[in-house]
Design a protein around this motif. Structure first.
Motif, PDB file in Angstrom:
ATOM      1  N   PRO A  80       0.841  -1.339  -0.025  1.00 18.45           N
ATOM      2  CA  PRO A  80      -0.059   0.216  -0.155  1.00 18.45           C
ATOM      3  C   PRO A  80       0.840   1.468  -0.018  1.00 18.45           C
ATOM      4  N   ILE A  81       2.155   1.100   0.505  1.00 18.62           N
ATOM      5  CA  ILE A  81       2.865   2.512   0.412  1.00 18.62           C
ATOM      6  C   ILE A  81       3.170   2.926  -0.746  1.00 18.62           C
ATOM      7  N   HIS A  82       2.897   1.987  -1.944  1.00 17.87           N
ATOM      8  CA  HIS A  82       3.000   2.394  -3.400  1.00 17.87           C
ATOM      9  C   HIS A  82       1.937   2.857  -3.758  1.00 17.87           C
ATOM     10  N   ALA A  83       0.790   2.786  -3.233  1.00 15.57           N
ATOM     11  CA  ALA A  83      -0.628   3.498  -3.787  1.00 15.57           C
ATOM     12  C   ALA A  83      -0.856   4.794  -4.246  1.00 15.57           C
ATOM     13  N   GLU A  84      -1.619   4.965  -4.898  1.00 17.19           N
ATOM     14  CA  GLU A  84      -2.016   6.461  -5.245  1.00 17.19           C
ATOM     15  C   GLU A  84      -3.492   6.574  -4.465  1.00 17.19           C
ATOM     16  N   VAL A  85      -3.169   7.462  -3.378  1.00 13.17           N
ATOM     17  CA  VAL A  85      -4.358   7.589  -2.485  1.00 13.17           C
ATOM     18  C   VAL A  85      -5.066   8.870  -2.638  1.00 13.17           C
ATOM     19  N   ASN A  86      -6.278   8.932  -2.283  1.00 12.21           N
ATOM     20  CA  ASN A  86      -6.958  10.084  -2.038  1.00 12.21           C
ATOM     21  C   ASN A  86      -7.663  10.401  -0.930  1.00 12.21           C
ATOM     22  N   ASP A  87      -8.311  11.399  -0.744  1.00 17.94           N
ATOM     23  CA  ASP A  87      -8.980  11.690   0.567  1.00 17.94           C
ATOM     24  C   ASP A  87     -10.304  11.136   0.659  1.00 17.94           C
ATOM     25  N   ARG A  88     -10.678  10.202  -0.211  1.00 23.63           N
ATOM     26  CA  ARG A  88     -11.979   9.327  -0.202  1.00 23.63           C
ATOM     27  C   ARG A  88     -11.868   8.016   0.757  1.00 23.63           C
ATOM     28  N   LEU A  89     -10.278   7.950   0.892  1.00 26.95           N
ATOM     29  CA  LEU A  89     -10.003   6.425   1.632  1.00 26.95           C
ATOM     30  C   LEU A  89     -10.529   6.826   3.328  1.00 26.95           C
ATOM     31  N   ALA A  90     -10.996   5.556   3.826  1.00 23.55           N
ATOM     32  CA  ALA A  90     -11.149   5.752   5.373  1.00 23.55           C
ATOM     33  C   ALA A  90     -10.269   6.346   6.327  1.00 23.55           C
ATOM     34  N   SER A  91     -10.621   7.014   7.187  1.00 22.70           N
ATOM     35  CA  SER A  91      -9.849   7.629   8.211  1.00 22.70           C
ATOM     36  C   SER A  91      -8.988   6.464   8.756  1.00 22.70           C
ATOM     37  N   ALA A  92      -7.803   6.600   9.265  1.00 23.20           N
ATOM     38  CA  ALA A  92      -6.844   5.373   9.644  1.00 23.20           C
ATOM     39  C   ALA A  92      -6.466   5.624  11.137  1.00 23.20           C
ATOM     40  N   LEU A  93      -6.455   4.629  12.019  1.00 23.98           N
ATOM     41  CA  LEU A  93      -5.960   4.315  13.128  1.00 23.98           C
ATOM     42  C   LEU A  93      -4.559   3.547  13.199  1.00 23.98           C
TER      43      LEU A  93
ATOM     44  N   ARG B 113       8.271  -0.193  11.164  1.00 27.00           N
ATOM     45  CA  ARG B 113       7.731   1.000  11.528  1.00 27.00           C
ATOM     46  C   ARG B 113       7.966   2.183  10.291  1.00 27.00           C
ATOM     47  N   PRO B 114       9.152   1.876   9.587  1.00 24.67           N
ATOM     48  CA  PRO B 114       9.302   3.106   8.484  1.00 24.67           C
ATOM     49  C   PRO B 114       8.234   3.037   7.423  1.00 24.67           C
ATOM     50  N   GLU B 115       7.686   1.842   7.342  1.00 19.36           N
ATOM     51  CA  GLU B 115       6.589   1.745   6.114  1.00 19.36           C
ATOM     52  C   GLU B 115       5.514   2.191   6.714  1.00 19.36           C
ATOM     53  N   ALA B 116       5.243   1.919   7.965  1.00 19.61           N
ATOM     54  CA  ALA B 116       4.012   2.578   8.373  1.00 19.61           C
ATOM     55  C   ALA B 116       3.924   3.911   8.630  1.00 19.61           C
ATOM     56  N   GLU B 117       5.231   4.545   9.011  1.00 17.46           N
ATOM     57  CA  GLU B 117       5.291   6.095   8.936  1.00 17.46           C
ATOM     58  C   GLU B 117       5.011   6.549   7.751  1.00 17.46           C
ATOM     59  N   CYS B 118       5.533   5.812   6.625  1.00 16.54           N
ATOM     60  CA  CYS B 118       5.752   6.468   5.379  1.00 16.54           C
ATOM     61  C   CYS B 118       4.202   6.389   4.757  1.00 16.54           C
ATOM     62  N   TYR B 119       3.356   5.266   5.181  1.00 19.97           N
ATOM     63  CA  TYR B 119       1.865   5.259   4.791  1.00 19.97           C
ATOM     64  C   TYR B 119       1.156   6.348   5.426  1.00 19.97           C
ATOM     65  N   ALA B 120       1.413   6.411   6.712  1.00 21.01           N
ATOM     66  CA  ALA B 120       0.428   7.510   7.568  1.00 21.01           C
ATOM     67  C   ALA B 120       0.806   8.892   7.145  1.00 21.01           C
ATOM     68  N   GLU B 121       1.968   9.336   6.687  1.00 21.17           N
ATOM     69  CA  GLU B 121       2.305  10.371   5.816  1.00 21.17           C
ATOM     70  C   GLU B 121       1.518  10.521   4.688  1.00 21.17           C
ATOM     71  N   LYS B 122       1.615   9.527   3.973  1.00 21.66           N
ATOM     72  CA  LYS B 122       0.865   9.462   2.632  1.00 21.66           C
ATOM     73  C   LYS B 122      -0.368   9.808   2.878  1.00 21.66           C
ATOM     74  N   LEU B 123      -1.066   9.217   3.730  1.00 22.86           N
ATOM     75  CA  LEU B 123      -2.634   9.387   3.655  1.00 22.86           C
ATOM     76  C   LEU B 123      -2.954  10.806   4.152  1.00 22.86           C
ATOM     77  N   LYS B 124      -2.194  11.283   5.237  1.00 24.25           N
ATOM     78  CA  LYS B 124      -2.292  12.688   5.742  1.00 24.25           C
ATOM     79  C   LYS B 124      -2.192  13.414   4.611  1.00 24.25           C
ATOM     80  N   ALA B 125      -1.257  13.516   3.723  1.00 25.85           N
ATOM     81  CA  ALA B 125      -1.072  14.484   2.731  1.00 25.85           C
ATOM     82  C   ALA B 125      -2.158  14.484   1.687  1.00 25.85           C
ATOM     83  N   SER B 126      -2.805  13.231   1.490  1.00 27.25           N
ATOM     84  CA  SER B 126      -3.809  13.185   0.651  1.00 27.25           C
ATOM     85  C   SER B 126      -5.444  13.698   1.370  1.00 27.25           C
ATOM     86  N   GLY B 127      -5.176  14.078   2.634  1.00 26.51           N
ATOM     87  CA  GLY B 127      -6.471  14.405   3.282  1.00 26.51           C
ATOM     88  C   GLY B 127      -6.991  13.729   4.110  1.00 26.51           C
TER      89      GLY B 127
END
Length: 292
Positions: free
Chosen positions: A214-227, A237-251
Motif C-alpha cells: 500500500p505504500i506504493h498506492a496512489e491515495v486520495n481523501d476518499r479513503l477511510a480514516s486510519a488509526l 515502523r518506517p513503512e507504517a510512518e510512510c503510509y501514515a504521512e502519505k494518507l495525511k498528505a492526501s487529506g
C-alpha cells in the motif's frame, strides 16, 4: 512444492500469542461460528455480540489476525474480539482468511471483499448496520485491511468508517535485509522473511502492486480514516510512518500512535500494560466513529 512443505512446517510452531493473552477473557452475549462461501474458498468466521443488551442494529468491526500471511488462525484473537465487542458496543466479525502459499496474493483481499458483500446482504438477519463497517488487523492482517480499503476505492464502493492498522506490514518492495530489524536472528537471516514474502507473492513483479504494498498506492481523501498502532522497535515502523504521512498528505484523517519500548506484535506479546493501552484505544476509536 518446496514453499508448501516449509509453510506447513512453520504452521506447526507454537503460537506464542495464544499462551498468555494480554486481555482477560470476557463473556459476550453470543459468539456465533459460521462457514460461508466466497469466490476464494469456504471461509470460517466468528461473530461476537456485546454482553450489554442493545436493540438497535450494531456497527461491525471486521478483524484480520496476524501470521505473516501463512500462519495462525482467527482463534488467536478470541480474547481481543470479546474485549472490543464489549468495550466498543459493536459486533466483531473475526475472519479465518485463506493462507499462502495455497492462496497467494490477491486471494485474501478478494476473499475479504466477498465477505463484506455477504455481510451487507445478510445485515438484517445478523442485526448489523451495513452502513457502519470498520476494518482492522495486525501485521499481515493490517496489510489485508489496508489493501481492502484501496480495493473498495478501486471498485467505487463505500469505504469503512475506519481502518485500524496495528504493526502493519505495507512494503514488499524493500528487502527485509534493508529494514531496521531489531531481532538479531531475523536480522541475521532475512532469508526467512523473504521466503514468507515469496509464499504470498510468488511473482516478484507483484511487489509493487499497491494492493500488496500500500505504500506504493496512489491515495486520495476518499479513503477511510486510519488509526495506526506502531511499535518503536519494529522492522515495519518506517513503512507504517510512510503510509501514515502519505494518507495525511492526501487529506485522510490519520491518528498515529507510536508505542515506545515495544516490538512487533506487542498487542499480543506484551508488555501487557502497553498492549492493554493499545486495545483500549482501538475500542474507543471504534466506538467514536460508530456513534458519530
Amino acid at each position: 512444492m518446496f514453499t508448501f512443505a516449509i509453510a506447513k512446517l512453520l504452521r506447526l510452531l507454537p503460537n506464542k500469542a495464544i499462551k498468555t493473552p494480554m486481555i482477560p477473557l470476557q463473556d459476550v452475549k453470543m459468539k456465533k461460528d459460521m462457514i460461508i462461501e466466497t469466490s476464494v474458498c469456504r471461509t470460517k468466521i466468528s461473530f461476537y455480540y456485546p454482553l450489554k443488551e442493545n436493540q438497535k442494529k450494531y456497527p461491525v468491526y471486521i478483524n484480520f489476525h496476524g501470521g505473516a500471511f501463512i500462519m495462525n488462525e482467527k482463534e488467536m484473537d478470541d480474547p481481543y474480539c470479546r474485549f472490543l465487542s464489549n468495550q466498543a458496543g459493536c459486533v466483531i466479525l473475526n475472519v479465518d482468511y485463506a493462507k499462502a502459499p495455497e492462496y497467494p496474493f490477491p486471494k485474501p483481499i478478494q476473499q475479504g471483499y466477498d465477505i463484506i458483500q455477504w455481510l451487507k446482504r445478510e445485515a438484517d438477519e445478523l442485526n448489523i448496520d451495513a452502513e457502519k463497517i470498520i476494518l482492522g488487523g495486525q501485521s499481515s492482517g493490517a496489510n489485508i485491511a489496508a489493501a481492502l480499503c484501496l480495493y473498495l476505492e478501486e471498485k467505487g464502493d463505500n469505504q469503512p468508517l475506519l481502518q485500524v492498522l496495528s504493526c502493519p506490514m505495507l512494503d514488499f518492495v524493500t528487502s527485509h535485509a534493508d529494514k531496521p530489524e531489531p531481532d538479531r536472528w531475523r536480522a541475521r537471516y532475512p532469508q526467512v522473511a523473504n521466503f514468507i514474502n515469496m509464499c504470498y507473492l510468488p511473482d516478484n513483479e507483484q511487489a509493487r502492486n499497491p494492493l500488496a504494498s500500500p505504500i506504493h498506492a496512489e491515495v486520495n481523501d476518499r479513503l477511510a480514516s486510519a488509526l495506526m498502532i506502531v511499535a518503536e522497535y519494529d522492522a515495519f515502523r518506517p513503512e507504517a510512518e510512510c503510509y501514515a504521512e502519505k494518507l495525511k498528505a492526501s487529506g485522510v484523517n490519520v491518528q498515529y500512535r507510536l508505542y515506545k519500548d515495544c516490538y512487533h506484535a506487542f498487542t499480543h506479546l506484551g508488555p501487557k500494560e502497553k498492549a492493554e493501552e493499545a486495545w483500549s484505544l482501538i475500542a474507543r476509536e471504534i466506538k467514536v466513529v460508530a456513534e458519530s
